[in-house]
Design an enzyme around this catalytic site. Structure first.
Site, PDB file in Angstrom:
ATOM      1  N   HIS A  75      14.004   1.387   5.394  1.00 34.44           N
ATOM      2  CA  HIS A  75      13.902   0.356   4.357  1.00 34.44           C
ATOM      3  C   HIS A  75      14.350   0.953   3.024  1.00 34.44           C
ATOM      4  O   HIS A  75      13.793   1.945   2.569  1.00 34.44           O
ATOM      5  CB  HIS A  75      12.465  -0.152   4.230  1.00 34.44           C
ATOM      6  N   TYR A 204       4.983  -7.969  -0.769  1.00 38.16           N
ATOM      7  CA  TYR A 204       3.636  -7.972  -1.338  1.00 38.16           C
ATOM      8  C   TYR A 204       3.550  -9.203  -2.238  1.00 38.16           C
ATOM      9  O   TYR A 204       4.332  -9.336  -3.180  1.00 38.16           O
ATOM     10  CB  TYR A 204       3.382  -6.715  -2.177  1.00 38.16           C
ATOM     11  N   PRO A 296      -5.045   0.263   1.285  1.00 42.84           N
ATOM     12  CA  PRO A 296      -3.753   0.218   1.984  1.00 42.84           C
ATOM     13  C   PRO A 296      -2.595  -0.291   1.144  1.00 42.84           C
ATOM     14  O   PRO A 296      -1.442  -0.191   1.574  1.00 42.84           O
ATOM     15  CB  PRO A 296      -4.028  -0.728   3.156  1.00 42.84           C
ATOM     16  N   LYS A 300      -0.119   4.342   1.659  1.00 44.24           N
ATOM     17  CA  LYS A 300      -0.201   5.766   1.353  1.00 44.24           C
ATOM     18  C   LYS A 300      -1.145   6.566   2.244  1.00 44.24           C
ATOM     19  O   LYS A 300      -1.131   7.800   2.192  1.00 44.24           O
ATOM     20  CB  LYS A 300      -0.627   5.950  -0.113  1.00 44.24           C
ATOM     21  N   TYR A 394       6.521   4.788  -4.688  1.00 45.15           N
ATOM     22  CA  TYR A 394       6.490   4.162  -3.374  1.00 45.15           C
ATOM     23  C   TYR A 394       7.152   5.050  -2.321  1.00 45.15           C
ATOM     24  O   TYR A 394       6.668   5.145  -1.187  1.00 45.15           O
ATOM     25  CB  TYR A 394       7.178   2.795  -3.424  1.00 45.15           C
TER      26      TYR A 394
END
Length: 402
Positions: A75, A204, A296, A300, A394
């Site tokens: 990704h 998200y 979550p 991580k 990220y």
């Protein structure tokens, strides 16, 4: 009592313990793993599936990356939807070509178990009465019971990879450890389904009805979550009720594409931030969930555990291959620097993306906090430097240098 001996005793056969064992074995450092549950139970646990580059690198070094590269999906970005408006965080653009890998933790565990079995490395499953002894001395040992037989495992070092509820952290006397905890006023109701993902990258979503996450495990298997109160019960949610609520929280054009189906697994996970200091006690070293828990949001948990594994592995190599046992003393200090940075990112993402309007536990009232976090999210989403800050964290901060 039957006597055993090894260099490193690893408590816990989850991905952390298995990865550490595999890395050490590749370097000729003997290790034995002790696990309280069955191999089938370990192999079937459903967990997260987004891997930082540092985690991918460790799996490659351990020699267990072939299936991951064949079946996993790289990704190069992800999305944040803010009340229906979609923003894409281009990881490739903002991090100089870095990305993350979508590959389920269940698959990683199975790959590591297969590799350990192939090399006939010793693992004791379904062990009971596990006790870590003399961790503060130069001669620690582990006692446990297996099939009615008592065992004593002598070792040089103990790696506590047995999770939040394991014996490792509890071995450190209460007066010699400090525990930091933040319990969030909501949980995640998650559904796993054999349906194609609604999008080829994670989404998200912040919505007035609460947070939602559209994730995946493969091109044919999806993982979705919605924010629910901590008092919610999973049995109150039928599959249809879950899908209906998820559609309301996802952006309209995304919800229209959502393919629904029977759930394979459905559960509610509470959210917490937790850190134990120090992460070492004599010759006992805490790894992963034994030392820290992250919410979550941001994926991580496994990655932070892998960072601990990589650090401990490098220090053990220094100890045995370069005759530098003093290097082991730096583990906790080095690990905690990255732990706190990662905890901060997960806490920050959780604050920005969840609905706090009904929260009565924060320092300020929930409605005010909600306004702060909406402004925070809008600030970062509206500028390149804000998107870059999110992207860099990220994909994963650098692993500690040894």
């Amino acid at each position: 009592m039957q006597s055993l001996k090894t260099k490193v005793a690893i408590i816990g056969a989850g991905p952390s313990g298995l990865l550490l064992g595999q890395l050490l074995a590749k370097q000729g450092i003997d290790n034995i793993i002790i696990e309280r549950v069955s191999a089938d139970y370990v192999a079937s646990r459903i967990r997260a599936g987004i891997l930082e580059q540092g985690t991918v690198d460790l799996l490659e070094e351990a020699g267990v990356s072939e299936r991951m590269h064949a079946e996993g999906h790289v990704h190069t970005g992800f999305e944040i939807a803010h009340f229906g408006k979609r923003y894409r965080i281009d990881l490739d653009k903002y991090t100089g070509g870095k990305s993350v890998m979508c590959y389920g933790q269940t698959e990683i565990t199975q790959d590591l178990m297969a590799a350990r079995s192939e090399k006939a490395l010793v693992t004791y499953y379904e062990s009971s009465n596990v006790v870590l002894n003399d961790a503060k001395t130069d001669n620690p040992f582990v006692t446990f019971e297996q099939d009615g037989q008592q065992y004593k495992l002598e070792c040089d070092y103990i790696a506590g990879c047995d999770g939040f509820h394991g014996v490792s952290r509890q071995t450190i006397p209460k007066e010699q450890r400090t525990e930091f905890e933040r319990v969030y006023p909501f949980g995640w109701l998650g559904v796993l389904s054999d349906t194609p993902p609604v999008h080829d990258e994670l989404i998200y979503a912040k919505h007035e009805r609460g947070f939602a996450l559209a994730s995946m495990r493969s091109p044919t298997r999806s993982r979705y979550y919605i924010q629910v109160p901590t008092t919610e019960k999973v049995e109150n949610w039928s599959d249809d009720a879950f899908w209906d609520e998820l559609k309301k929280r996802l952006p309209g054009e995304v919800a229209e594409r959502l393919v629904t189906g029977p759930s394979i697994e459905k559960s509610i996970a509470p959210l917490r931030s937790f850190v134990c200091e120090p992460m070492q006690y004599g010759r006992l070293y805490l790894v992963g969930d034994a030392a820290h828990i992250v919410p979550p949001t941001g994926a991580k948990g496994l990655n932070l555990a892998a960072s601990d594994v990589g650090l401990l592995y490098k220090l053990l190599c220094k100890c045995y291959q370069q005759n530098q046992p003093q290097a082991m003393q730096s583990y906790s200090e080095l690990a905690l620097k990255r732990v706190w940075q990662t905890e901060r990112f997960s806490w920050w993402m959780s604050n920005m993306l969840h609905d706090y309007r009904d929260d009565k536990t924060s320092a300020t009232d929930g409605l005010t906090f909600e306004r702060f976090m909406n402004a925070e999210l809008e600030f970062y989403m509206s500028r390149d430097d804000g998107l870059r800050i999110i992207a860099e964290q990220y994909v994963g901060l650098p692993h500690p240098l040894v």
